[in-house]
Motif scaffolding. Structure first.
Motif, mmCIF file in Angstrom:
data_model
loop_
_atom_site.group_PDB
_atom_site.id
_atom_site.type_symbol
_atom_site.label_atom_id
_atom_site.label_comp_id
_atom_site.label_asym_id
_atom_site.label_seq_id
_atom_site.Cartn_x
_atom_site.Cartn_y
_atom_site.Cartn_z
ATOM 1 N N LYS A 187 4.235 2.564 -11.043
ATOM 2 C CA LYS A 187 4.599 3.895 -11.538
ATOM 3 C C LYS A 187 4.799 4.915 -10.429
ATOM 4 C CE LYS A 187 2.176 3.177 -15.904
ATOM 5 N NZ LYS A 187 1.134 3.672 -16.826
ATOM 6 N N VAL A 188 5.463 4.473 -9.346
ATOM 7 C CA VAL A 188 5.837 5.397 -8.282
ATOM 8 C C VAL A 188 7.349 5.386 -8.198
ATOM 9 C CG1 VAL A 188 5.715 5.915 -5.824
ATOM 10 C CG2 VAL A 188 3.718 4.998 -7.004
ATOM 11 N N SER A 189 7.976 6.505 -8.407
ATOM 12 C CA SER A 189 9.437 6.576 -8.394
ATOM 13 C C SER A 189 9.911 7.493 -7.294
ATOM 14 C CB SER A 189 9.967 7.071 -9.740
ATOM 15 O OG SER A 189 9.452 8.359 -10.002
ATOM 16 N N VAL A 190 11.133 7.224 -6.825
ATOM 17 C CA VAL A 190 11.734 8.055 -5.789
ATOM 18 C C VAL A 190 12.481 9.193 -6.458
ATOM 19 C CG1 VAL A 190 13.313 8.106 -3.846
ATOM 20 C CG2 VAL A 190 11.985 6.051 -4.303
ATOM 21 N N THR A 191 12.161 10.395 -6.103
ATOM 22 C CA THR A 191 12.829 11.549 -6.710
ATOM 23 C C THR A 191 14.145 11.806 -6.018
ATOM 24 O OG1 THR A 191 11.647 13.026 -5.206
ATOM 25 C CG2 THR A 191 10.653 12.602 -7.364
ATOM 26 N N GLU B 68 0.828 -1.210 0.000
ATOM 27 C CA GLU B 68 0.000 0.000 0.000
ATOM 28 C C GLU B 68 0.861 1.259 0.000
ATOM 29 O OE1 GLU B 68 -2.687 2.326 3.311
ATOM 30 O OE2 GLU B 68 -2.805 0.127 3.272
ATOM 31 N N LEU B 69 1.903 1.262 0.826
ATOM 32 C CA LEU B 69 2.765 2.440 0.931
ATOM 33 C C LEU B 69 3.638 2.621 -0.308
ATOM 34 C CD1 LEU B 69 3.912 2.193 4.675
ATOM 35 C CD2 LEU B 69 2.041 3.547 3.700
ATOM 36 N N LEU B 70 4.116 1.513 -0.876
ATOM 37 C CA LEU B 70 4.960 1.600 -2.069
ATOM 38 C C LEU B 70 4.189 2.147 -3.267
ATOM 39 C CD1 LEU B 70 6.915 -1.777 -1.771
ATOM 40 C CD2 LEU B 70 7.931 0.509 -1.686
ATOM 41 N N ALA B 71 2.881 1.903 -3.290
ATOM 42 C CA ALA B 71 2.056 2.369 -4.411
ATOM 43 C C ALA B 71 1.414 3.723 -4.145
ATOM 44 C CB ALA B 71 0.970 1.332 -4.714
ATOM 45 N N ALA B 72 1.572 4.241 -2.925
ATOM 46 C CA ALA B 72 0.929 5.508 -2.565
ATOM 47 C C ALA B 72 1.703 6.692 -3.140
ATOM 48 C CB ALA B 72 0.834 5.630 -1.050
ATOM 49 N N PRO B 73 1.044 7.582 -3.893
ATOM 50 C CA PRO B 73 1.720 8.752 -4.479
ATOM 51 C C PRO B 73 2.361 9.654 -3.424
ATOM 52 C CG PRO B 73 -0.428 8.416 -5.496
ATOM 53 C CD PRO B 73 -0.370 7.500 -4.322
ATOM 54 N N TYR C 166 9.673 8.328 -0.190
ATOM 55 C CA TYR C 166 10.194 7.417 0.831
ATOM 56 C C TYR C 166 11.006 6.312 0.160
ATOM 57 C CZ TYR C 166 7.318 9.348 4.619
ATOM 58 O OH TYR C 166 6.767 10.162 5.561
ATOM 59 N N THR C 167 12.128 5.969 0.738
ATOM 60 C CA THR C 167 12.923 4.857 0.214
ATOM 61 C C THR C 167 12.312 3.534 0.676
ATOM 62 O OG1 THR C 167 14.404 4.763 2.130
ATOM 63 C CG2 THR C 167 15.004 6.272 0.337
ATOM 64 N N VAL C 168 12.710 2.461 0.014
ATOM 65 C CA VAL C 168 12.239 1.128 0.405
ATOM 66 C C VAL C 168 12.659 0.824 1.837
ATOM 67 C CG1 VAL C 168 12.478 -1.349 -0.050
ATOM 68 C CG2 VAL C 168 12.223 0.248 -1.962
ATOM 69 N N LEU C 169 13.860 1.253 2.207
ATOM 70 C CA LEU C 169 14.362 1.006 3.559
ATOM 71 C C LEU C 169 13.481 1.685 4.607
ATOM 72 C CD1 LEU C 169 16.736 -0.383 5.038
ATOM 73 C CD2 LEU C 169 17.915 1.820 5.007
ATOM 74 N N GLU C 170 13.068 2.914 4.332
ATOM 75 C CA GLU C 170 12.209 3.638 5.272
ATOM 76 C C GLU C 170 10.858 2.950 5.416
ATOM 77 O OE1 GLU C 170 13.560 8.296 4.919
ATOM 78 O OE2 GLU C 170 12.517 7.393 3.204
ATOM 79 N N ILE C 171 10.337 2.447 4.310
ATOM 80 C CA ILE C 171 9.028 1.792 4.338
ATOM 81 C C ILE C 171 9.088 0.462 5.078
ATOM 82 C CG2 ILE C 171 7.322 0.627 2.865
ATOM 83 C CD1 ILE C 171 7.612 2.934 0.895
ATOM 84 N N LEU C 172 10.148 -0.307 4.855
ATOM 85 C CA LEU C 172 10.222 -1.615 5.521
ATOM 86 C C LEU C 172 10.305 -1.450 7.037
ATOM 87 C CD1 LEU C 172 13.237 -2.840 6.648
ATOM 88 C CD2 LEU C 172 13.784 -2.536 4.239
ATOM 89 N N PRO D 29 10.539 -5.312 -4.038
ATOM 90 C CA PRO D 29 9.874 -4.039 -3.716
ATOM 91 C C PRO D 29 10.091 -2.972 -4.790
ATOM 92 C CG PRO D 29 10.944 -4.934 -1.778
ATOM 93 C CD PRO D 29 11.364 -5.796 -2.920
ATOM 94 N N THR D 30 11.305 -2.900 -5.332
ATOM 95 C CA THR D 30 11.600 -1.907 -6.372
ATOM 96 C C THR D 30 10.809 -2.197 -7.640
ATOM 97 O OG1 THR D 30 13.839 -1.643 -5.479
ATOM 98 C CG2 THR D 30 13.444 -0.825 -7.703
ATOM 99 N N GLU D 31 10.734 -3.471 -8.024
ATOM 100 C CA GLU D 31 9.962 -3.850 -9.210
ATOM 101 C C GLU D 31 8.482 -3.550 -9.012
ATOM 102 O OE1 GLU D 31 12.728 -7.633 -10.728
ATOM 103 O OE2 GLU D 31 10.980 -7.954 -9.422
ATOM 104 N N TYR D 32 7.980 -3.803 -7.811
ATOM 105 C CA TYR D 32 6.565 -3.534 -7.522
ATOM 106 C C TYR D 32 6.283 -2.037 -7.606
ATOM 107 C CZ TYR D 32 2.124 -3.302 -5.028
ATOM 108 O OH TYR D 32 0.811 -3.052 -4.686
ATOM 109 N N ARG D 33 7.177 -1.239 -7.056
ATOM 110 C CA ARG D 33 6.993 0.219 -7.092
ATOM 111 C C ARG D 33 7.052 0.733 -8.530
ATOM 112 N NH1 ARG D 33 10.284 4.003 -3.052
ATOM 113 N NH2 ARG D 33 8.258 4.445 -2.101
#
Length: 380
Positions: free
Chosen positions: A376-380, A329-334, A339-345, A368-372
């Motif tokens: 279509k959610v990318s880390v700026t 849910e968080l990885l797909a949230a605009p 947030y980095t994957v590390l912060e979310i985990l 997690p990166t492939e799912y994000r």
């Protein structure tokens, strides 16, 4: 007195061992029995392996007293084993049969006393005989140590199922600590045995560098234990006894006429699932079966049977499925794209990147990166 670099390492390791042992013995929040055993182990290890440190303390004592004190090392392996046992089972209490662990110590103590008496009556023992006796004592020591390491590994292996049925994270439980400790001590004693074989059996002075390796390994072991004590003090603090393996609980309840009907079990499972969705207790990395039972008002034994038996999944997997769903849910949230994957985990309750990646791919088939990226959610 000239102090070499090796002597300096021995002194540092020795003082670390004694200071950490004092901390374990007098830590008011500690698991008294388990802490006592690991304190005994590291003090005996320091005295036996760190020759210069031991000589510095006992340099005014007679050779006979020093020889008697050296026999104490045969209590180190039993102390290590009992530390493992009392760490995995906090409610374990010593029994009379545990005194059997001291039998090798008392047998060898009797032999040493006999040798001292013979030496005093007949004069010095020939160098060759003394060397053979020394090698025999070393052989007994390493045989005893590796046997106890095997027994410790068996205890850990038997506890593995209980671990997955009671805890939700690998790093919040002492399972990983005990596993690493057994491996570390096994490597340390293997190096020590190689050192004895090369220098005592084959008398190869060219391999004297192994002594540096052994002493450095002891120093690293003590540093690792101290760092663990500072970073994860819960490893040396009492915790609630884990529930037995669910198969044992089910077997114990098999003849109980008051067992809950299937409908009531389903209602309780729904109640637990509802609580997990609404209150999200899985966000706490230290969540255990016992703490969840307290939160839901269900007995720990009942909750263990509900999750580990009726749902046919470990508590570990049950909780981590909720964590993965939350992470998805968080990885797909605009609003979380920065947030980095590390912060979310960490936010969803994991405390290890490797365990998160493994669980995530097992659940989704993607990293997690492939799912994000797919969402279509990318880390700026």
């Amino acid at each position: 007195m000239e102090i070499t670099f090796l002597n300096a390492i021995e002194l540092l390791a020795g003082f670390q061992a004694f200071l950490f042992a004092i901390y374990l013995l007098f830590n008011k929040e500690g698991k008294k029995l388990s802490n006592y055993f690991i304190a005994i182990f590291i003090v005996l290890l320091a005295y036996n392996v760190l020759d210069f440190f031991a000589d510095l303390i006992l340099n005014r004592w007679s050779e006979n007293i020093t020889a008697l004190l050296q026999i104490l090392i045969y209590l180190a392996a039993p102390a290590f084993f009992l530390h493992v046992k009392t760490s995995l089972f906090p409610n374990y209490r010593l029994k009379t049969k545990d005194l059997l662990h001291t039998i090798p110590f008392f047998i060898l103590l009797g032999i040493v006393i006999s040798l001292i008496i013979i030496e005093n009556m007949q004069g010095s023992v020939p160098a060759k005989t003394e060397r053979i006796i020394g090698l025999c004592f070393y052989a007994v020591l390493y045989l005893q140590t590796f046997l106890y390491l095997y027994f410790s590994y068996r205890q850990l292996k038997n506890h593995k199922e209980i671990f997955f049925e009671n805890y939700s994270n690998t790093n919040t439980n002492r399972y990983g600590y005990i596993s690493n400790l057994i491996l570390f001590v096994a490597v340390l004693y293997s190096l020590s045995m190689v050192n004895i074989i090369t220098r005592w059996v084959f008398q190869l002075e060219s391999f004297s560098f192994i002594s540096y390796v052994v002493i450095t390994a002891v120093l690293i072991l003590f540093c690792w234990l101290i760092i663990l004590g500072l970073r994860s003090p819960q490893l040396f603090i009492d915790e609630t006894e884990a529930q037995p393996a669910v198969q044992k609980l089910v077997k114990q309840n098999a003849g109980n006429s008051a067992l809950k009907p299937e409908e009531e079990n389903n209602e309780l499972i729904e109640r637990v699932n509802q609580y997990m969705k609404e209150k999200e207790p899985f966000l706490d990395a230290s969540l255990t079966l016992h703490s969840l039972a307290q939160k839901t008002g269900i007995l720990s034994r009942e909750l263990s049977i509900l999750i580990n038996h009726h749902l046919n999944k470990h508590f570990f997997d049950f909780v981590n499925e909720y964590r993965i769903e939350k992470a998805m849910e968080l990885l797909a949230a605009p609003d979380r794209k920065e947030y980095t994957v590390l912060e979310i985990l960490y936010e969803v309750g994991f405390n290890s990147k490797s365990s998160f990646n493994t669980a995530f791919k097992k659940h989704t088939g993607l990293t997690p990166t492939e799912y994000r990226r797919k969402n279509k959610v990318s880390v700026t």
